[in-house]
Design an enzyme around this catalytic site. Structure first.
Site, PDB file in Angstrom:
ATOM      1  N   THR A 150      34.170  40.837  34.748  1.00  0.00           N
ATOM      2  CA  THR A 150      35.213  40.093  35.454  1.00  0.00           C
ATOM      3  C   THR A 150      34.882  38.614  35.566  1.00  0.00           C
ATOM      4  O   THR A 150      35.454  37.906  36.395  1.00  0.00           O
ATOM      5  CB  THR A 150      35.400  40.666  36.873  1.00  0.00           C
TER       6      THR A 150
ATOM      7  N   LYS B  78      44.305  35.818  46.788  1.00  0.00           N
ATOM      8  CA  LYS B  78      43.950  36.963  45.942  1.00  0.00           C
ATOM      9  C   LYS B  78      43.087  37.951  46.727  1.00  0.00           C
ATOM     10  O   LYS B  78      42.142  37.571  47.407  1.00  0.00           O
ATOM     11  CB  LYS B  78      43.202  36.463  44.713  1.00  0.00           C
TER      12      LYS B  78
ATOM     13  N   GLY C 188      35.158  34.906  35.252  1.00  0.00           N
ATOM     14  CA  GLY C 188      36.246  33.986  34.957  1.00  0.00           C
ATOM     15  C   GLY C 188      37.634  34.490  35.267  1.00  0.00           C
ATOM     16  O   GLY C 188      38.628  33.884  34.829  1.00  0.00           O
ATOM     17  N   THR C 189      37.755  35.562  36.038  1.00  0.00           N
ATOM     18  CA  THR C 189      39.096  36.106  36.301  1.00  0.00           C
ATOM     19  C   THR C 189      39.963  35.136  37.102  1.00  0.00           C
ATOM     20  O   THR C 189      41.162  35.015  36.837  1.00  0.00           O
ATOM     21  CB  THR C 189      39.016  37.447  37.043  1.00  0.00           C
ATOM     22  N   GLY C 190      39.367  34.449  38.082  1.00  0.00           N
ATOM     23  CA  GLY C 190      40.143  33.496  38.875  1.00  0.00           C
ATOM     24  C   GLY C 190      40.650  32.343  38.039  1.00  0.00           C
ATOM     25  O   GLY C 190      41.810  31.925  38.154  1.00  0.00           O
ATOM     26  N   CYS C 191      39.780  31.816  37.173  1.00  0.00           N
ATOM     27  CA  CYS C 191      40.171  30.730  36.270  1.00  0.00           C
ATOM     28  C   CYS C 191      41.288  31.202  35.346  1.00  0.00           C
ATOM     29  O   CYS C 191      42.288  30.498  35.137  1.00  0.00           O
ATOM     30  CB  CYS C 191      38.978  30.281  35.425  1.00  0.00           C
TER      31      CYS C 191
END
Length: 269
Positions: free
Chosen positions: A204, A173, A206-209
């Site tokens: 933003t 990412k 928790g965007t990866g989760c």
């Protein structure tokens, strides 16, 4: 209904970890289940403390799910120490888990280390080879490869190095880049550059989760990896754009915005 499992830590503020994963599963019409690996005292401003769940309880949670319910896809998030990694890897092998998405959570957005240094090697050796897809951000990709990553070419090289560690697909990412937010998707030696508009928002958390959970939901529903990734990217752009301005720090995304919009449940912002 398709069923997805998240193996991750709990976020008391609800924006990341287990809570974000279950919200993303629900938003995609997938029944969500969980194996909690750690409990964090966390809010929009950072992580105050972490307590790991014992390996025995992690193992029993895995047994409880896989012995009773068919799991269509599994997402792995926070595995903070070697003992947890070993138990999770052993369980996934024993139960022949399929459609595994690994989000190699290492450092929180506030800078709190969620993975001990000695656990990085254990993750590379024991969990990466089990993954259908691994989704590191740039700092995580740098930790996995031991190399600085700045350019898109460097991202592609890092993806190939991570692919050599065992996962079938790699998604690096690009959100941490100062330029565009292009991601790199690698499979069978071929890199695709997935370009998306950079959404300017402080909310933003928790965007990866959320992204990895959305991908997992897509795989649970029978989508190909590429389709699941592309649809998850579209979803994450929307929920970031309409993130929730709560707390005094980095707010969470709005996991249910697309559903609320369709149902006419949105209030004026």
């Amino acid at each position: 209904m398709k069923k997805a499992l998240t193996i991750a830590g709990s976020d008391s503020s609800g924006g990341a970890g287990i809570q974000a994963d279950l919200k993303a599963f629900a938003a995609h019409g997938v029944y969500g289940m969980s194996v909690i690996t750690a409990v964090t005292a966390q809010n929009t401003q950072g992580v105050l403390a972490v307590q790991d769940i014992t390996p025995e309880i992690v193992s029993k949670q895995l047994e409880a799910i896989f012995s009773d319910i068919a799991v269509d896809a599994t997402k792995i998030g926070m595995l903070s120490r070697v003992e947890t990694i070993e138990v999770v890897a052993a369980g996934l092998k024993a139960y022949r888990a399929a459609n595994i998405v690994l989000d190699p959570v290492m450092i929180s957005k506030s800078g709190y280390h969620l993975l001990s240094p000695d656990a990085v090697q254990a993750m590379k050796q024991q969990v990466l080879p089990l993954a259908t897809l691994v989704t590191p951000n740039l700092p995580e990709a740098e930790a996995l490869t031991g190399r600085s990553i700045v350019t898109l070419t460097a991202m592609e090289e890092a993806a190939r190095r991570i692919r050599d560690m065992g996962p079938a697909w790699v998604l690096i990412k690009g959100g941490h880049r100062e330029a565009d937010a292009t991601d790199i998707l690698l499979h069978d030696g071929q890199c695709q550059r997935l370009v998306a508009e950079r959404i300017v928002s402080r909310n933003t958390h928790g965007t990866g989760c959320t992204l990895s959970a959305a991908i997992t939901a897509g795989l649970a529903k029978g989508q190909t990896v590429e389709t699941a990734v592309r649809q998850a990217k579209e979803y994450i752009s929307v929920v970031i754009a309409h993130g929730l301005d709560i707390g005094h720090g980095v707010g969470p995304t709005h996991h249910f915005y697309p559903l609320y919009e369709k149902a006419g449940l949105l209030t004026e912002e």
